[in-house]
Design a protein around this motif. Structure first.
Motif, PDB file in Angstrom:
ATOM      1  N   PHE A 231     -18.317-122.572 -43.991  1.00  0.00           N
ATOM      2  CA  PHE A 231     -18.308-122.519 -42.534  1.00  0.00           C
ATOM      3  C   PHE A 231     -17.522-123.694 -41.960  1.00  0.00           C
ATOM      4  CE2 PHE A 231     -22.061-119.895 -43.444  1.00  0.00           C
ATOM      5  CZ  PHE A 231     -21.785-118.795 -42.660  1.00  0.00           C
ATOM      6  N   TYR A 234     -14.008-122.734 -42.331  1.00  0.00           N
ATOM      7  CA  TYR A 234     -13.681-121.702 -41.345  1.00  0.00           C
ATOM      8  C   TYR A 234     -13.487-122.328 -39.966  1.00  0.00           C
ATOM      9  CZ  TYR A 234     -13.995-117.244 -38.826  1.00  0.00           C
ATOM     10  OH  TYR A 234     -13.743-116.150 -38.029  1.00  0.00           O
ATOM     11  N   ALA A 235     -14.379-123.262 -39.603  1.00  0.00           N
ATOM     12  CA  ALA A 235     -14.250-123.942 -38.317  1.00  0.00           C
ATOM     13  C   ALA A 235     -12.939-124.719 -38.239  1.00  0.00           C
ATOM     14  CB  ALA A 235     -15.443-124.878 -38.096  1.00  0.00           C
ATOM     15  N   ILE A 307     -19.521-119.393 -35.347  1.00  0.00           N
ATOM     16  CA  ILE A 307     -19.643-120.099 -36.634  1.00  0.00           C
ATOM     17  C   ILE A 307     -20.928-120.917 -36.672  1.00  0.00           C
ATOM     18  CG2 ILE A 307     -18.666-121.990 -38.002  1.00  0.00           C
ATOM     19  CD1 ILE A 307     -15.891-120.939 -37.215  1.00  0.00           C
ATOM     20  N   ARG A 311     -23.728-120.242 -39.412  1.00  0.00           N
ATOM     21  CA  ARG A 311     -24.107-121.289 -40.370  1.00  0.00           C
ATOM     22  C   ARG A 311     -25.610-121.533 -40.357  1.00  0.00           C
ATOM     23  NH1 ARG A 311     -25.448-126.357 -41.244  1.00  0.00           N
ATOM     24  NH2 ARG A 311     -24.446-127.521 -42.968  1.00  0.00           N
TER      25      ARG A 311
END
Length: 403
Positions: A231, A234-235, A307, A311
């Motif tokens: 995550f 991804y962020a 996100i 998470r």
């Protein structure tokens, strides 16, 4: 006196090095892992793709109908065009592509850990089945000894033939269980082969004694688990995407050059007669009415919020899985210790049977009862050890950074 042979149970396992070899073999041979490794390389190569500037445009034109100008007729035109992104745009594209590489690497790491966990779980399933098979074989042989005792008692009139037949039926039941267990082992072997992606079963060397290790206090940290770290990657990719979006929304520059060949006029003579035309050009493309970039920025903002929620949900899921695995691992330890005590009691009962036989008085109903109890205890012990190591593998998957 007939000597009774009763094996507690024999726990064997492949050594840690050999189990690690199974992990490595699965990682090398597994087609899904190979495909994901290719995705990582593709993502890395994409950095080179996005780091290039647009193609240079060349043009050539020939005037079929020649336009007349004061200095002469135009014969042909040659042009070259080059568009250039705004300063920093190419680097922002490369940064975003690099963030996507990190995402692919995170997915690969998660897949590797899941594969190693699956190898462990199937291995211990195989271990459990093979140990149960050994236990059944030992009990079948034990019933042979009991039948010999019963036959001797029948000859002396201290037991009936019915008791001998009951022992034989019990032995037949165990033989049936043994055959079914062998079929389960073959199915597990096939599954293990598929995980390792090999054609023939690798020989499992059961050498060392496998016991549940002593209990110890441990602190568990889920924050570094790859499924959570993904995550963060991804962020970061969304952040890089927004930086790229801002750069893409900047004006785009274009440079060019036109060359026009002009034919000399024969009807007049002057200083610029037949002089070719050279025209440098500069263009600027400004997205004045384009809402695309504002929409992308809004989407990126929403994704960042998403996100955070995802998470938190994943962390809750991992915590639940960890708590369940810890509970089931502790439960397996308790079950193991309980059955160890039960086994001692069963052994004491077995000694009493031996003494009864030596004095000429034995109840073979008790023999069947104690054999059934011993078998259940042995099976429970095998299952407890297998369950402990399987749940320990889950705990390591969730908490061990080097799993």
């Amino acid at each position: 006196m007939i000597a009774f042979h009763f094996s507690f149970f024999t726990f064997h396992s492949v050594t840690a090095q050999e189990l690690e070899a199974f992990y490595n073999q699965a990682l090398i041979n597994n087609p899904e892992i190979s495909s994901m490794q290719a995705n990582v390389e593709i993502a890395r190569e994409n950095i080179n793709e996005v780091g290039s500037i647009p193609d240079t445009e060349f043009g050539f034109g020939y005037f079929v109908s020649e336009p007349e100008t004061r200095t002469g007729a135009q014969k042909l035109r040659v042009s070259v065009r080059q568009n250039i992104p705004w300063f920093g745009t190419i680097q922002s594209r490369k940064d975003y592509a690099g963030a996507l590489v990190s995402l692919e690497e995170a997915d690969l790491e998660i897949a590797k850990r899941k594969l190693k966990l699956e190898v462990s779980e199937v291995y211990f399933d195989l271990y459990e089945m093979r140990e149960k098979l050994e236990v059944l074989q030992e009990n079948i042989e034990l019933l042979d000894l009991y039948r010999t005792m019963a036959l001797n008692s029948v000859e002396t009139g201290k037991a009936s033939a019915v008791e001998v037949l009951k022992l034989k039926m019990r032995q037949n039941d165990l033989l049936e269980q043994k055959k079914n267990l062998q079929l389960q082992i073959e199915a597990l072997k096939a599954r293990f082969n598929n995980i390792l992606n090999i054609d023939e079963m690798t020989l499992l060397n059961f050498e060392d004694t496998l016991m549940i290790p002593p209990e110890k206090s441990e602190n568990y940290d889920l924050s570094l688990h790859p499924e959570l770290l993904r995550f963060e990657d991804y962020a970061e990719s969304i952040l890089k995407n927004e930086e790229m979006n801002q750069q893409e929304s900047s004006p785009k520059l274009g440079f060019g050059l036109d060359y026009i060949s002009v034919q000399e006029r024969t009807d007049i003579n002057f200083s610029d007669n037949g002089k070719d035309i050279v025209m440098p050009m500069v263009s600027v493309q400004v997205p004045i009415f384009n809402k695309t970039y504002r929409s992308v920025s809004k989407q990126n903002e929403l994704k960042q919020d998403q996100i955070t929620s995802d998470r938190d949900a994943k962390l809750n899921d991992l915590e639940n899985r960890l708590e369940t695995a810890l509970y089931e691992r502790n439960s397996a330890r308790i079950r193991f210790n309980t059955q160890l005590d039960n086994l001692q009691q069963a052994s004491n009962a077995e000694e009493l049977l031996i003494k009864q036989y030596e004095t000429g008085t034995i109840d073979f109903e008790d023999v069947l009862d104690i054999q059934e109890i011993q078998l259940k205890i042995q099976i429970d012990l095998v299952e407890a050890v297998s369950a402990w190591y399987q749940k320990d593998a889950v705990v390591n998957y969730l908490t061990n950074n080097t799993f």
